[in-house]
Write a protein that holds these residues in place. Structure first.
Motif, PDB file in Angstrom:
ATOM      1  N   ASP A  23      28.366  60.690  48.707  1.00 32.51           N
ATOM      2  CA  ASP A  23      27.512  60.164  49.773  1.00 32.51           C
ATOM      3  C   ASP A  23      26.038  60.404  49.465  1.00 32.51           C
ATOM      4  OD1 ASP A  23      29.718  59.282  51.213  1.00 32.51           O
ATOM      5  OD2 ASP A  23      29.752  61.017  52.559  1.00 32.51           O
ATOM      6  N   LYS A  27      23.155  57.502  48.703  1.00 35.64           N
ATOM      7  CA  LYS A  27      21.947  57.395  49.531  1.00 35.64           C
ATOM      8  C   LYS A  27      20.696  57.379  48.651  1.00 35.64           C
ATOM      9  CE  LYS A  27      23.765  59.553  53.670  1.00 35.64           C
ATOM     10  NZ  LYS A  27      23.896  60.796  54.424  1.00 35.64           N
ATOM     11  N   ARG A  33      25.866  52.171  45.360  1.00 33.35           N
ATOM     12  CA  ARG A  33      26.503  51.819  46.640  1.00 33.35           C
ATOM     13  C   ARG A  33      27.626  50.804  46.505  1.00 33.35           C
ATOM     14  NH1 ARG A  33      20.802  51.608  49.804  1.00 33.35           N
ATOM     15  NH2 ARG A  33      20.412  53.846  49.673  1.00 33.35           N
TER      16      ARG A  33
END
Length: 86
Positions: A23, A27, A33
């Motif tokens: 995660d 970010k 992603r």
């Protein structure tokens, strides 16, 4: 994009940490992603782990090549993501 599999256990603290690192990296780096990871809980989906050589979780395979096994680090998890987008 290459296929990524993550072998894990829901009770494993190292697996939890690996998810947190994934995660965090996604970010910070938009290019990661789009990497889709097939998450396989080896207790619930044992049949999907057949033929894969590993002892510890989390273990990451990119196109069926093992890239990481065991205690995760940011560098190791990022290497998996980089290999997936190459």
């Amino acid at each position: 994009m290459k296929h990524v599999k993550m072998m894990m256990l829901s009770t494993c603290p190292h697996c939890k940490k690996a998810f947190e690192m994934l995660d965090e990296l996604k970010k910070e780096h938009p290019e990661y992603r789009d990497v889709e990871i097939e998450v396989i809980d080896e207790q619930k989906e044992e049949e999907k782990t057949k033929g894969y050589d590993y002892w510890y979780v989390p273990t990451f395979f990119v196109d069926d090549q093992k890239l990481h096994e065991g205690v995760p680090s940011i560098a190791a998890i990022e290497a998996v993501l980089k290999a997936a987008i190459e």
